[in-house]
Design an enzyme around this catalytic site. Structure first.
Site, mmCIF file in Angstrom:
data_model
loop_
_atom_site.group_PDB
_atom_site.id
_atom_site.type_symbol
_atom_site.label_atom_id
_atom_site.label_comp_id
_atom_site.label_asym_id
_atom_site.label_seq_id
_atom_site.Cartn_x
_atom_site.Cartn_y
_atom_site.Cartn_z
ATOM 1 C CE LYS A 265 45.794 3.495 29.382
ATOM 2 N NZ LYS A 265 46.581 2.243 29.420
ATOM 3 C CB CYS A 382 42.892 -2.559 26.868
ATOM 4 S SG CYS A 382 43.339 -3.865 28.029
#
Length: 448
Positions: A265, A382
């Site tokens: 990310k 997640c």
């Protein structure tokens, strides 16, 4: 190094994963390199390891009807029976006789005649009598647990949060094979150019389903290409790519990635910044910071500044209002990535979720004052667990009345995702797009 049989390797790998509580994906890649497996053997090893772990409780249910309960059986024998039964039940291309022959040969080599006879007897019995029917299990929670190979507590928890049918869909979809997707580095190439260049290396790739810069491998491994080494793309799940889009990155901004390793990310944010501004990437461990730096270097990114720092202490190291945007991709239970790390189903507990929520709260509290007024704080995980997701956001907003949910998040999400955006957050379940399960919330700091 002596050539190793893929089935015997799978058996040893499964023993190592259970005994060392290791991540299957990391250990698998290490062993494929270590034993220099050819593509065909590496593919079989991968199928056997992932498949057997994913279906472990289902396989054990079947085996329990053919094993004497009192008998103490070594772990390696159980693993051998599991991988053999997995092939018999779930793999069409391998004939049963070949499975039986290999299993008995491995048992002879690793044990003695008695073990070989046990393995042969159990597998031939299954072949002759057929498998017990899961439908016969009366209790719906237990039936779903066996069918989807998930612990009963996890079935109960998801059913209480999402309803029984959705819980079953979540767990069933996690049994499917994970796709390999990548994020194309638009500083170096375009999606069509990347797809065409990959074809020359024998890799068939197509455009991703959700994100503009995503590609999906249909045939071949993207990580084994020269284009990967040249920094043309990063291996990343499409639902994970949505996180950086939620930040609404603008050139020149100062952005903090509070829990950054391994850097997927951070590097996405840096690419969206077009190599301007700065991404400050934090992680607890020096070796993980090196991973982030290695990724940034491979991708040709000059605006990533990685630091060893516990993000729970971030407020002690940066002055208030330091960053335009902050990403907290929090440590979590990982129940959204079971396809890629199937052992998570069996190793995580409800107590783990409690201790993780405590860490999540501390990180959010530490970084909140570092966001400039009018700036964005994006929280992502997640996982699909509501206590770590929606409940965490409710808690944070109650504690920080200078933040509010950012309702413009929907505008930043790809069209297919927008239907799942509610107020300022989105929960992607794995069955929606055959991706990882992900939660993303966008919070805007009020201008006082």
């Amino acid at each position: 190094m002596k050539k190793r049989n893929a089935r015997e390797l799978a058996m040893d790998l499964l023993v190592a994963i259970e005994e060392k509580q290791a991540y299957s994906n990391l250990l698998l890649n290490t062993w494929i390199d270590k034993y220099k497996l050819e593509q065909k053997d590496a593919a079989l090893l991968t199928e056997l390891v992932y498949g057997t772990i994913q279906r472990k409780l289902t396989l054990d249910y079947y085996l329990s009807h053919f094993l004497e309960k009192k008998k103490k059986i070594s772990n390696w024998v159980i693993q051998l029976l599991r991988i053999s039964l997995y092939q018999m039940v779930y793999l069409d291309r391998i004939p049963d006789r070949a499975v039986l022959y290999e299993a008995v040969e491995i048992a002879k080599k690793r044990g003695h005649k008695g073990i070989a006879a046990l393995v042969n007897g159990v597998l031939r019995n299954i072949q002759r009598k057929g498998l017990p029917t899961i439908k016969d299990i009366q209790d719906p929670i237990e039936r779903t647990a066996v069918k989807t190979s998930a612990p009963k507590w996890l079935v109960e928890r998801l059913a209480s949060q999402y309803g029984f049918e959705t819980a079953e869909n979540i767990l069933s979809s996690q049994l499917l094979h994970a796709k390999q997707t990548a994020r194309v580095n638009k500083l170096k190439t375009t999606v069509p150019q990347a797809i065409a260049a990959l074809e020359k290396e024998g890799i068939k790739a197509v455009k991703g389903k959700l994100v503009d810069e995503a590609i999906e491998a249909v045939k071949g491994n993207l990580a084994n290409t020269s284009l990967y080494q040249k920094g043309w793309f990063t291996i990343q799940d499409e639902s994970s790519m949505l996180v950086s889009l939620a930040l609404h990155v603008k050139e020149g901004e100062q952005i903090l990635d509070a829990c950054a390793a391994p850097g997927g990310k951070s590097t996405h944010i840096a690419e969206l910044l077009n190599n301007t501004g700065k991404v400050v990437s934090l992680d607890l461990h020096e070796h993980k910071i090196q991973l982030i730096e290695k990724q940034a270097s491979r991708l040709g990114l000059l605006n990533v500044n990685a630091k060893v720092l516990d993000s729970r202490n971030a407020s002690e190291h940066f002055p208030p209002n330091s960053f335009d945007k902050i990403l907290v991709d929090a440590p979590c239970s990982g129940f959204g990535v079971i396809r890629k790390k199937p052992e998570i189903k069996y190793t995580k507990t409800e107590e783990d979720i409690l201790s993780l929520t405590s860490v999540q709260k501390k990180i959010l509290a530490s970084v909140a004052d570092l966001v400039k007024p009018g700036g964005l704080l994006v929280y992502s995980t997640c996982t699909i667990d509501k206590q770590e997701n929606e409940e965490m956001i409710k808690y944070f907003l109650k504690e920080h009345d200078d933040f509010q949910l950012d309702e413009t998040l929907k505008d930043r999400m790809p069209e297919k995702v927008r239907q799942y955006v509610e107020n300022g957050f989105v929960q992607i379940l794995p069955q929606y797009f055959n991706t990882d399960g992900f939660f993303i919330a966008a919070l805007r700091r009020k201008v006082q």
